[in-house]
Design a protein around this motif. Structure first.
Motif, PDB file in Angstrom:
ATOM      1  N   ALA A  65       0.843  -1.203   0.000  1.00  0.00           N
ATOM      2  CA  ALA A  65       0.000   0.000   0.000  1.00  0.00           C
ATOM      3  C   ALA A  65       0.880   1.256   0.000  1.00  0.00           C
ATOM      4  O   ALA A  65       0.614   2.211  -0.739  1.00  0.00           O
ATOM      5  N   PHE A  66       1.928   1.242   0.795  1.00  0.00           N
ATOM      6  CA  PHE A  66       2.866   2.359   0.876  1.00  0.00           C
ATOM      7  C   PHE A  66       3.522   2.602  -0.491  1.00  0.00           C
ATOM      8  O   PHE A  66       3.620   3.738  -0.964  1.00  0.00           O
TER       9      PHE A  66
ATOM     10  N   LEU B 121      13.051   2.081   7.477  1.00  0.00           N
ATOM     11  CA  LEU B 121      12.143   1.582   8.512  1.00  0.00           C
ATOM     12  C   LEU B 121      12.750   0.386   9.228  1.00  0.00           C
ATOM     13  O   LEU B 121      13.473  -0.398   8.626  1.00  0.00           O
ATOM     14  N   PRO B 122      12.415   0.227  10.507  1.00  0.00           N
ATOM     15  CA  PRO B 122      12.880  -0.970  11.211  1.00  0.00           C
ATOM     16  C   PRO B 122      12.313  -2.225  10.550  1.00  0.00           C
ATOM     17  O   PRO B 122      11.161  -2.235  10.122  1.00  0.00           O
ATOM     18  N   GLU B 123      13.134  -3.255  10.445  1.00  0.00           N
ATOM     19  CA  GLU B 123      12.690  -4.491   9.810  1.00  0.00           C
ATOM     20  C   GLU B 123      11.623  -5.165  10.664  1.00  0.00           C
ATOM     21  O   GLU B 123      11.660  -5.127  11.882  1.00  0.00           O
ATOM     22  N   GLY B 124      10.665  -5.769   9.976  1.00  0.00           N
ATOM     23  CA  GLY B 124       9.635  -6.528  10.669  1.00  0.00           C
ATOM     24  C   GLY B 124       8.515  -5.678  11.217  1.00  0.00           C
ATOM     25  O   GLY B 124       7.692  -6.149  11.982  1.00  0.00           O
ATOM     26  N   ARG B 125       8.478  -4.404  10.847  1.00  0.00           N
ATOM     27  CA  ARG B 125       7.413  -3.541  11.335  1.00  0.00           C
ATOM     28  C   ARG B 125       6.759  -2.860  10.147  1.00  0.00           C
ATOM     29  O   ARG B 125       7.415  -2.457   9.200  1.00  0.00           O
ATOM     30  N   THR B 126       5.453  -2.765  10.192  1.00  0.00           N
ATOM     31  CA  THR B 126       4.740  -2.107   9.103  1.00  0.00           C
ATOM     32  C   THR B 126       4.924  -0.599   9.200  1.00  0.00           C
ATOM     33  O   THR B 126       5.057  -0.056  10.297  1.00  0.00           O
ATOM     34  N   PRO B 127       4.941   0.097   8.052  1.00  0.00           N
ATOM     35  CA  PRO B 127       4.999   1.556   8.096  1.00  0.00           C
ATOM     36  C   PRO B 127       3.745   2.101   8.790  1.00  0.00           C
ATOM     37  O   PRO B 127       2.642   1.640   8.537  1.00  0.00           O
ATOM     38  N   THR B 128       3.943   3.059   9.657  1.00  0.00           N
ATOM     39  CA  THR B 128       2.837   3.666  10.398  1.00  0.00           C
ATOM     40  C   THR B 128       2.485   5.026   9.801  1.00  0.00           C
ATOM     41  O   THR B 128       3.188   5.532   8.927  1.00  0.00           O
ATOM     42  N   LYS B 129       1.435   5.628  10.317  1.00  0.00           N
ATOM     43  CA  LYS B 129       1.048   6.972   9.888  1.00  0.00           C
ATOM     44  C   LYS B 129       2.181   7.958  10.184  1.00  0.00           C
ATOM     45  O   LYS B 129       2.471   8.848   9.387  1.00  0.00           O
ATOM     46  N   LYS B 130       2.837   7.783  11.316  1.00  0.00           N
ATOM     47  CA  LYS B 130       3.962   8.652  11.677  1.00  0.00           C
ATOM     48  C   LYS B 130       5.123   8.471  10.692  1.00  0.00           C
ATOM     49  O   LYS B 130       5.768   9.450  10.294  1.00  0.00           O
ATOM     50  N   ASP B 131       5.394   7.231  10.290  1.00  0.00           N
ATOM     51  CA  ASP B 131       6.432   6.962   9.285  1.00  0.00           C
ATOM     52  C   ASP B 131       6.101   7.694   7.986  1.00  0.00           C
ATOM     53  O   ASP B 131       6.959   8.322   7.365  1.00  0.00           O
ATOM     54  N   TRP B 132       4.835   7.562   7.549  1.00  0.00           N
ATOM     55  CA  TRP B 132       4.431   8.203   6.303  1.00  0.00           C
ATOM     56  C   TRP B 132       4.609   9.716   6.400  1.00  0.00           C
ATOM     57  O   TRP B 132       5.111  10.344   5.465  1.00  0.00           O
ATOM     58  N   ALA B 133       4.240  10.311   7.520  1.00  0.00           N
ATOM     59  CA  ALA B 133       4.384  11.757   7.684  1.00  0.00           C
ATOM     60  C   ALA B 133       5.856  12.170   7.584  1.00  0.00           C
ATOM     61  O   ALA B 133       6.191  13.155   6.925  1.00  0.00           O
ATOM     62  N   ARG B 134       6.723  11.417   8.229  1.00  0.00           N
ATOM     63  CA  ARG B 134       8.159  11.725   8.198  1.00  0.00           C
ATOM     64  C   ARG B 134       8.711  11.591   6.782  1.00  0.00           C
ATOM     65  O   ARG B 134       9.421  12.469   6.288  1.00  0.00           O
TER      66      ARG B 134
END
Length: 158
Positions: free
Chosen positions: A58-59, A80-93
């Motif tokens: 999706a990202f 991004l840290p491995e094994g973690r989905t991108p978050t809303k905060k990640d997308w904003a950054r």
């Protein structure tokens, strides 16, 4: 289909990832070849994806839709840290990093649109003054005579 707690670690087949993400399996293969997705292989050499691949796809698709090149998307996902989905905060950054580039592209396209409107208005396509065909009369500064070959068929070069 509801997810049971015991299913959290279950890996998705490429068909499941394709179906749930709405992205063709061939595109998922392409993303994987370009380092955007990671799969694990079964003993039978079949691809299996962690559940965070859904969010990553999706990202990728949203990033592509706003014109971000794949190399920049890969760099963003690599941050991004491995094994973690991108978050809303990640997308904003990440989107903040791309904002200046997008703004520059918008300015460039607006300028091109203005040049195109002017060209349509006069209809000249003059090689000495047309800002689309010969910006800032670059060819004129190179001297007299022909400077460019116009494509007239197979084998023509510029």
């Amino acid at each position: 289909m509801p997810q049971l707690d015991g299913d959290r670690n279950r890996r998705l087949t490429i068909g499941e990832l394709s179906s749930r993400s709405g992205v063709a399996a061939s595109a998922l293969h392409f993303y994987e070849r370009n380092g955007l997705l990671i799969s694990e292989r079964t003993d039978g050499n079949q691809r299996r994806y962690r559940r965070d691949a859904l969010r990553r796809v999706a990202f990728i698709r949203v990033s592509q839709r706003v014109g971000i090149p794949l190399k920049d998307i890969r760099s963003a996902l690599d941050s991004l840290p491995e094994g973690r989905t991108p978050t809303k905060k990640d997308w904003a950054r990440l989107s903040q990093r791309w904002r200046d580039e997008l703004d520059a592209r918008i300015r460039q396209l607006e300028h091109l649109r203005g040049d195109l409107d002017g060209c349509i208005g006069c209809g000249c396509l003059s090689l000495t003054s047309c800002s689309l065909q010969n910006p800032a009369d670059v060819l004129g500064r190179e001297g007299t005579g022909p400077r460019r070959w116009l494509s007239t068929g197979a084998g023509a070069t510029e």
